[in-house]
Design an enzyme around this catalytic site. Structure first.
Site, mmCIF file in Angstrom:
data_model
loop_
_atom_site.group_PDB
_atom_site.id
_atom_site.type_symbol
_atom_site.label_atom_id
_atom_site.label_comp_id
_atom_site.label_asym_id
_atom_site.label_seq_id
_atom_site.Cartn_x
_atom_site.Cartn_y
_atom_site.Cartn_z
ATOM 1 N N ALA A 25 0.864 -1.188 0.000
ATOM 2 C CA ALA A 25 0.000 0.000 0.000
ATOM 3 C C ALA A 25 0.900 1.237 0.000
ATOM 4 O O ALA A 25 0.775 2.121 0.849
ATOM 5 C CB ALA A 25 -0.967 0.004 1.185
ATOM 6 N N ASP A 46 7.990 5.326 12.157
ATOM 7 C CA ASP A 46 7.792 4.250 13.138
ATOM 8 C C ASP A 46 9.032 4.220 14.026
ATOM 9 O O ASP A 46 9.900 3.368 13.879
ATOM 10 C CB ASP A 46 7.581 2.923 12.414
ATOM 11 C CG ASP A 46 6.362 2.976 11.509
ATOM 12 O OD1 ASP A 46 5.272 2.676 11.996
ATOM 13 O OD2 ASP A 46 6.499 3.357 10.327
ATOM 14 N N GLY A 49 6.032 8.180 1.309
ATOM 15 C CA GLY A 49 6.929 7.880 2.433
ATOM 16 C C GLY A 49 7.810 6.680 2.119
ATOM 17 O O GLY A 49 9.033 6.715 2.299
ATOM 18 N N HIS A 50 7.187 5.612 1.608
ATOM 19 C CA HIS A 50 7.959 4.420 1.230
ATOM 20 C C HIS A 50 8.912 4.749 0.079
ATOM 21 O O HIS A 50 10.066 4.301 0.061
ATOM 22 C CB HIS A 50 7.032 3.301 0.754
ATOM 23 C CG HIS A 50 6.026 2.843 1.763
ATOM 24 N ND1 HIS A 50 4.671 3.103 1.648
ATOM 25 C CD2 HIS A 50 6.176 2.128 2.907
ATOM 26 C CE1 HIS A 50 4.039 2.553 2.672
ATOM 27 N NE2 HIS A 50 4.911 1.973 3.452
ATOM 28 N N SER A 110 0.730 7.665 5.764
ATOM 29 C CA SER A 110 0.593 6.311 6.305
ATOM 30 C C SER A 110 -0.430 5.562 5.469
ATOM 31 O O SER A 110 -1.421 6.157 5.023
ATOM 32 C CB SER A 110 0.119 6.376 7.756
ATOM 33 O OG SER A 110 -0.371 5.109 8.153
ATOM 34 N N SER A 111 -0.178 4.268 5.284
ATOM 35 C CA SER A 111 -1.159 3.457 4.556
ATOM 36 C C SER A 111 -2.507 3.496 5.275
ATOM 37 O O SER A 111 -3.552 3.367 4.657
ATOM 38 C CB SER A 111 -0.677 2.010 4.456
ATOM 39 O OG SER A 111 0.652 1.991 3.958
ATOM 40 N N ARG A 112 -2.484 3.694 6.587
ATOM 41 C CA ARG A 112 -3.727 3.692 7.367
ATOM 42 C C ARG A 112 -4.515 4.986 7.212
ATOM 43 O O ARG A 112 -5.685 5.034 7.615
ATOM 44 C CB ARG A 112 -3.429 3.430 8.838
ATOM 45 C CG ARG A 112 -2.943 2.016 9.088
ATOM 46 C CD ARG A 112 -2.934 1.639 10.554
ATOM 47 N NE ARG A 112 -2.764 0.202 10.733
ATOM 48 C CZ ARG A 112 -1.604 -0.403 10.983
ATOM 49 N NH1 ARG A 112 -0.501 0.305 11.107
ATOM 50 N NH2 ARG A 112 -1.541 -1.712 11.115
ATOM 51 N N GLY A 140 11.816 3.974 8.080
ATOM 52 C CA GLY A 140 11.382 5.358 8.287
ATOM 53 C C GLY A 140 11.347 5.713 9.764
ATOM 54 O O GLY A 140 11.000 4.875 10.593
HETATM 55 P P1 AMP Z 1 4.974 -0.063 6.515
HETATM 56 O O1 AMP Z 1 4.613 -0.438 5.116
HETATM 57 O O2 AMP Z 1 3.951 0.753 7.207
HETATM 58 O O3 AMP Z 1 5.444 -1.256 7.321
HETATM 59 O O4 AMP Z 1 6.234 0.884 6.395
HETATM 60 C C1 AMP Z 1 7.400 0.463 5.745
HETATM 61 C C2 AMP Z 1 8.503 1.445 6.014
HETATM 62 O O5 AMP Z 1 8.132 2.723 5.517
HETATM 63 C C3 AMP Z 1 8.797 1.610 7.496
HETATM 64 O O6 AMP Z 1 10.196 1.694 7.680
HETATM 65 C C4 AMP Z 1 8.120 2.918 7.815
HETATM 66 O O7 AMP Z 1 8.704 3.606 8.896
HETATM 67 C C5 AMP Z 1 8.318 3.682 6.525
HETATM 68 N N1 AMP Z 1 7.340 4.763 6.400
HETATM 69 C C6 AMP Z 1 5.988 4.653 6.451
HETATM 70 N N2 AMP Z 1 5.420 5.871 6.349
HETATM 71 C C7 AMP Z 1 6.431 6.766 6.254
HETATM 72 C C8 AMP Z 1 6.495 8.187 6.139
HETATM 73 N N3 AMP Z 1 5.407 8.951 6.106
HETATM 74 N N4 AMP Z 1 7.717 8.769 6.065
HETATM 75 C C9 AMP Z 1 8.840 8.006 6.107
HETATM 76 N N5 AMP Z 1 8.851 6.665 6.220
HETATM 77 C C10 AMP Z 1 7.658 6.053 6.283
#
Ligand code: AMP
Length: 293
Positions: free
Chosen positions: A34, A152, A38-39, A187-189, A149
């Site tokens: 998703a 988290d 950010g990713h 955020s994906s959420r 990131g």
């Molecule tokens: P997730 O898919 O939510 O597990 O996130 C994967 C990676 O992307 C993790 O290292 C998160 O910290 C990073 N991440 C998610 N959202 C952001 C954001 N807004 N800015 C920077 N890194 C992000």
């Protein structure tokens, strides 16, 4: 070169071992898919320091608690693959649950100390799930630079600790939070927010920013910094909607220890970089954010 896609562990290992034998360095971006900007910022950042960039996409069941959003977590693999290719990735690893968790598996990785409190207190078992899946990804993808990131923040500190403690042949680096124009951390959420909630959501970042401003203007009493943020969050509530704060805490930026003040009860900027972390619910959506001071 077009994007390579792997779902099996052995073909992935064979491919990357051969690249490493040619002297290529590997950069890795672990995600749950998703994907958003950010990713993609992580992909671009690790791209600068690696010959081959791998993005892993895996919605990890063990880091979701009972009643959390595992079932409704957005899954958009095809679109994710296009986005990471445009951002400069070479390879996507998107394994099945069975690939990552063999049917008779019995092993978990647990990091103490830094996993306790904050999200660890409100999501029991969450960081065991995170540490376990990241340890598996370290083994599946192998030696390289892994980027996470600072969105988290506690997760980053847990993973850094695990990587050091278990002697994984990896380098862990981190990247700044990417935000929408109004300050809401991507955020994906965020996709769960309805329009009223989405309008209120940036108040979380405004609150952290108010505390940061107070810090920059010389406020050093932890309680006052936290109260500054809390007042902003409370003040943003409308007659129909408000945040339910899970935690709002000032912590040591490295150890996440809550012992941050000196014997005068003040935070010293030289001795102690600190971070203000928040988790709050808006309707049914849980948001987290933080700011380093
Ligand atoms: P997730 O898919 O939510 O597990 O996130 C994967 C990676 O992307 C993790 O290292 C998160 O910290 C990073 N991440 C998610 N959202 C952001 C954001 N807004 N800015 C920077 N890194 C992000």
């Amino acid at each position: 070169m077009s994007l390579l896609r792997f779902s099996g562990l052995l073909p992935l290992r064979r491919h990357l071992d051969a690249r490493r034998a040619e002297g290529k360095s590997v950069g890795v971006v672990p995600t749950m898919g998703a994907l958003h900007e950010g990713h993609l910022s992580l992909v671009r950042e690790v791209r600068k320091q690696s010959d081959i960039v791998v993005v892993t996409i895996f919605v990890n069941p063990t880091q979701f608690g009972p009643g959390e959003d595992l079932d409704r977590y957005p899954r958009t693999l095809e679109r994710d693959a296009e986005l990471v290719e445009q951002a400069g990735a070479d390879l996507v690893f998107a394994p099945s649950v069975e690939e990552m968790y063999p049917p008779d598996e019995q092993t978990r990785v647990s990091v103490s100390g830094v996993s306790e409190g904050l999200c660890g207190a409100h999501r029991p078992g969450h960081f065991v799930g995170v540490a376990t899946v990241v340890a598996k990804l370290f083994c599946a993808v192998g030696a390289g630079t892994y980027i996470f990131g600072r969105k988290d923040y506690q997760q980053l500190r847990v993973i850094e600790k695990m990587a050091r403690d278990l002697l994984f042949p990896v380098r862990v680096i981190s990247s700044a939070i990417v935000r929408d124009e109004d300050g809401l951390a991507l955020s994906s959420r965020n996709a769960y927010l309805n329009s009223e909630e989405r309008k209120l959501a940036p108040a979380l970042f405004r609150a952290l920013s108010a505390a940061k401003l107070a810090y920059e203007e010389g406020e050093r009493r932890p309680k006052n910094l936290v109260e500054r943020a809390r007042d902003t969050i409370r003040g943003a509530a409308t007659p129909t909607l408000g945040f339910e704060i899970e935690y709002l805490e000032l912590r040591d930026a490295e150890s996440l220890s809550s012992e941050i003040a000196d014997d005068k009860g003040l935070v010293s900027p030289v001795e102690r970089p600190v971070v203000l972390l928040v988790a709050a619910r808006l309707g049914t959506t849980r948001l987290i954010d933080n700011v380093e001071l």
